[in-house]
Write a protein that holds these residues in place. Sequence first.
Motif, short mmCIF file in Angstrom:
data_model
loop_
_atom_site.label_atom_id
_atom_site.label_comp_id
_atom_site.label_asym_id
_atom_site.label_seq_id
_atom_site.Cartn_x
_atom_site.Cartn_y
_atom_site.Cartn_z
N GLU A 81 31.72 14.96 36.30
CA GLU A 81 30.72 14.77 35.24
C GLU A 81 30.51 16.03 34.44
N LEU A 82 30.77 15.95 33.14
CA LEU A 82 30.56 17.10 32.25
C LEU A 82 29.09 17.14 31.81
N GLY A 83 28.46 18.32 31.92
CA GLY A 83 27.05 18.44 31.51
C GLY A 83 26.16 17.56 32.36
N ALA A 84 26.30 17.67 33.67
CA ALA A 84 25.65 16.72 34.60
C ALA A 84 24.12 16.84 34.61
N GLY A 85 23.58 18.04 34.38
CA GLY A 85 22.12 18.21 34.40
C GLY A 85 21.53 17.77 35.74
N SER A 86 20.50 16.93 35.69
CA SER A 86 19.84 16.48 36.92
C SER A 86 20.64 15.38 37.62
N VAL A 107 32.15 15.78 41.28
CA VAL A 107 32.28 17.14 40.73
C VAL A 107 31.39 17.25 39.50
N PRO A 108 30.12 17.68 39.69
CA PRO A 108 29.26 17.89 38.52
C PRO A 108 29.54 19.26 37.91
N LEU A 109 29.75 19.30 36.60
CA LEU A 109 30.06 20.56 35.92
C LEU A 109 28.96 20.83 34.91
N ASP A 110 28.43 22.04 34.93
CA ASP A 110 27.35 22.36 33.98
C ASP A 110 27.28 23.87 33.78
N VAL A 111 26.71 24.28 32.64
CA VAL A 111 26.54 25.70 32.35
C VAL A 111 25.21 26.22 32.94
N SER A 112 24.30 25.30 33.27
CA SER A 112 22.97 25.68 33.75
C SER A 112 23.02 25.82 35.28
N MET A 155 35.99 10.51 34.61
CA MET A 155 35.29 11.65 34.03
C MET A 155 34.16 11.13 33.15
N ALA A 156 32.91 11.38 33.57
CA ALA A 156 31.76 10.90 32.80
C ALA A 156 31.23 12.02 31.92
N PHE A 157 30.88 11.66 30.71
CA PHE A 157 30.26 12.61 29.78
C PHE A 157 29.12 11.83 29.13
N LEU A 158 27.94 11.90 29.78
CA LEU A 158 26.85 11.00 29.45
C LEU A 158 25.86 11.64 28.48
N GLY A 159 24.86 10.85 28.10
CA GLY A 159 23.71 11.39 27.37
C GLY A 159 23.94 11.61 25.89
N SER A 160 25.13 11.30 25.38
CA SER A 160 25.53 11.61 24.00
C SER A 160 25.58 13.11 23.76
#
Length: 323
Positions: A81-86, A107-112, A155-160
Amino acid sequence: MANPFILAGSAGSAMLRDVAHGLSQPQKELAPKYFYDHRGSELFEQITELPEYYLTRAERAILDAEMPALMQALRPATLVELGAGSAAKTRLILDAMHAAGSGHSYVPLDVSASFLADSAARLRAEYPWLQVMPVVADFTERVPLPPAPPRPVLMAFLGSTIGNFSKPEAVRLLHRARAALAPGDHLLLGADLRKDVRRLEAAYDDSAGVTAEFNRNMLRVLNRELGADFDPDAFEHQARYNAAEHRIEMHLVARAPLTVRIPGAGVYRFDRGESVRTEISCKYDRPTLDGMFALAGLRLDRWLTDPAGDFALAVAAPQPDDA
Ligand code: SAH
Ligand code: AVI
């Protein structure tokens, strides 16, 4: 885990260069990734619960309705998941994967970074069967997957979040995502759809002022990480729809003439009413996304929407290189 923006050496100077470049443009601009320190991620979570911010509820409704059948059909072994957040909505995908008996790697991927670490810890506690392998990375630079992940990969890229990038940047990002996919893998992309301007502007300028706080948080991040001297209260939050470009633009507008100093990057003047653009949020229709997928070497497979047609989940497959 360290805050991703406490950066030493070349990564820190990359942020400095990036910010200096953005503030030197005729329309000053800053990259939306700088919203997301731990506080920024928390503020985004609050946004997802606002009455005006329909996006999360609409996407959740689609996931709720469609994931059981989709996971039966795709049977992913690994969810990236790209930009998984919470990863709040991700649970609907994970539940459906588990019910389908398809896979147990996430595999959650995030910059935070610190927020990602908290999300991963909560998921491990809630889902003992799940192997959680968090990756701290900037997906505008690279999409590093663990070596040889069990396939097929979804590969999920959610939330717009794709909407926070211009069309060329978004196509580059989709192309990078496509490069990480193998035959049999899929991309699941959340995309906000075009609609009434008043609803769009209200979603980005809520009455409780949470989005305004989220917007100003970027200045606090720059003050902390770069030693800049922005006064967040000297800037007004503004969200306006650019109809020609089909996108919301978020700005911070100087309430009075002011000067900002950034050690090592110079001095920047703002006239009264001058703004820095902190985010674009593009709104799509199906032909536009179809075209972007084609440019990125992907093929739209399924198009899933909520009953009101507010939001779409697009399922895409990698095209063979010679297609
Ligand atoms: N997927 C979640 C969160 C969306 S908010 C949802 O749908 O609700 C956007 C997320 O992307 C944040 O968690 C933010 O930290 C992350 N993000 C933003 N820019 C990024 C970048 N360049 N690289 C990696 N993650 C990024
Ligand atoms: C993460 N991203 C898709 C959100 C959006 O809607 O563009 C960020 C956001 N900005 C303001 N409110 C929410």
